[in-house]
Design a protein around this motif. Structure first.
Motif, short mmCIF file in Angstrom:
data_model
loop_
_atom_site.label_atom_id
_atom_site.label_comp_id
_atom_site.label_asym_id
_atom_site.label_seq_id
_atom_site.Cartn_x
_atom_site.Cartn_y
_atom_site.Cartn_z
N SER A 192 0.87 -1.18 0.02
CA SER A 192 0.24 -0.01 -0.04
C SER A 192 0.84 1.19 0.03
O SER A 192 0.33 2.15 -0.60
CB SER A 192 -0.96 0.07 1.21
OG SER A 192 -1.88 -1.05 1.28
N HIS A 212 0.24 3.94 -2.93
CA HIS A 212 -0.42 5.21 -2.62
C HIS A 212 -0.09 6.60 -3.63
O HIS A 212 -0.86 6.94 -4.23
CB HIS A 212 -0.15 5.73 -1.04
CG HIS A 212 -0.73 6.86 -0.50
ND1 HIS A 212 -0.58 8.20 -0.65
CD2 HIS A 212 -1.73 6.70 0.23
CE1 HIS A 212 -1.30 8.76 -0.34
NE2 HIS A 212 -2.36 8.15 0.45
N GLU A 261 -8.25 12.19 -0.59
CA GLU A 261 -8.22 11.00 0.06
C GLU A 261 -9.05 9.93 0.43
O GLU A 261 -8.61 8.63 0.48
CB GLU A 261 -7.47 11.60 1.43
CG GLU A 261 -6.76 10.45 2.31
CD GLU A 261 -5.32 10.09 1.51
OE1 GLU A 261 -5.10 8.82 1.97
OE2 GLU A 261 -4.69 10.98 0.84
N GLN A 269 -8.54 5.91 -0.84
CA GLN A 269 -8.62 4.98 0.05
C GLN A 269 -9.59 3.74 -0.10
O GLN A 269 -9.19 2.59 0.21
CB GLN A 269 -8.95 5.39 1.63
CG GLN A 269 -7.83 6.20 2.26
CD GLN A 269 -6.41 5.41 2.41
OE1 GLN A 269 -6.38 4.22 2.39
NE2 GLN A 269 -5.22 6.14 2.33
N MET A 310 -7.79 1.80 -3.02
CA MET A 310 -7.04 1.22 -2.34
C MET A 310 -7.51 -0.34 -1.71
O MET A 310 -6.98 -1.42 -1.87
CB MET A 310 -6.29 1.76 -1.13
CG MET A 310 -5.03 0.96 -0.53
SD MET A 310 -3.70 1.07 -1.57
CE MET A 310 -2.96 2.69 -1.14
#
Length: 284
Positions: A113, A117, A127, A131, A134
């Motif tokens: 990760s 990122h 953000e 996430q 992700m």
């Protein structure tokens, strides 16, 4: 407040991907089993495959098509890149004095990760959305080998490393990469090349599988990703022999009789052989 923002981000991403917010919430729920995990055996090699189930796989493909594909891989990367192939990778190293191949150890599992990122940041300044993406593309904090998004994201993560390697070897060596296979060809002292590349790779959080490093000089067989490159692109003598024997069995005994004796998957090898022929025809 955070929950409302999250809901808003989920709905926004769902619209962009052409799916439902409910589907995204389901596949990002830690309690949901979204992957089929198994060990794939190829000769002596064992590889852990983490294959996403239908809904997650569909979402990952949409992410790849609508978002990640806008980030082009480096010019040195030939694996999983549109218009490039195992053949375009190997052909760069034909008819060279020295060929060196190196292998990155545990390539996909090494892309965690922390490395992903900054790549996702280039696609979304939000953000919360970052996430969420992700969660959709990682498993246990790293890229799963088997997800359709993993090869392209791994290429994007490795792009600055490709550039650093190419810059360090300069014009002394030709460099290209096919997934986790690095190939170099040229004339320079080999020890310096291996040390320099190993240091760059290690500095960026990856590791060279030193036992797989090969130095092949012109008077010996030079192989890049399974192709012999001494005098152009060719199959190895063993593969040609096996292929001819398999064709003979098919012609004399039929496909079903030939399959158990075949040292490779017939359909896959036939496609590979056909692709090699087309590539050579287009580049002669």
């Amino acid at each position: 407040m955070q929950s409302a923002v999250t809901d808003q981000v989920v709905k926004k991403l769902a619209r962009r991907l052409g799916t439902s917010a409910q589907a995204i919430r389901m596949v990002t729920d830690p309690k949901t089993q979204n992957y089929r995990v198994y060990v794939q055996r190829q000769g002596r090699k064992k590889r852990l495959i983490e294959a996403p189930k239908v809904i997650l796989k569909r979402i990952q493909r949409s992410l790849l098509d609508t978002t990640f594909s806008h980030g082009p891989p480096s010019t040195w990367s030939h694996g999983f890149c549109l218009g490039r192939s195992i053949f375009s990778h190997a052909v760069l190293h034909t008819r060279k004095d020295v060929v060196v191949t190196m292998d990155i150890k545990d390539f996909f599992p090494s892309v965690n990760s922390l490395k992903i990122h900054p790549v996702l940041r280039s696609f979304s300044p939000d953000e919360s959305e970052l996430q969420l993406m992700m969660q959709l593309v990682t498993r246990n904090g790293r890229l799963p080998q088997g997800a359709p998004t993993s090869p392209h994201l791994a290429n994007l993560v490795f792009s600055p490393i490709d550039e650093a390697i190419a810059r360090s070897v300069g014009t002394r060596w030709v460099y290209s990469r096919y997934a986790d296979d690095l190939a170099f060809s040229g004339h320079d002292p080999v020890d310096m090349l291996i040390d320099t590349v190993s240091e760059i790779v290690l500095r960026n959080g990856f590791c060279i599988a030193t036992k797989k490093t090969r130095v092949m000089r012109q008077h010996h067989r030079q192989k890049v990703t399974g192709l012999v490159v001494n005098r152009g692109l060719n199959l190895s003598r063993e593969k040609r022999k096996n292929w001819r024997a398999t064709l003979h069995r098919i012609n004399t005994q039929g496909m079903e009789a030939a399959e158990p004796h075949c040292p490779f998957k017939l359909n896959g090898f036939a496609a590979f052989y056909k692709g090699l022929g087309k590539f050579k025809e287009a580049h002669t």
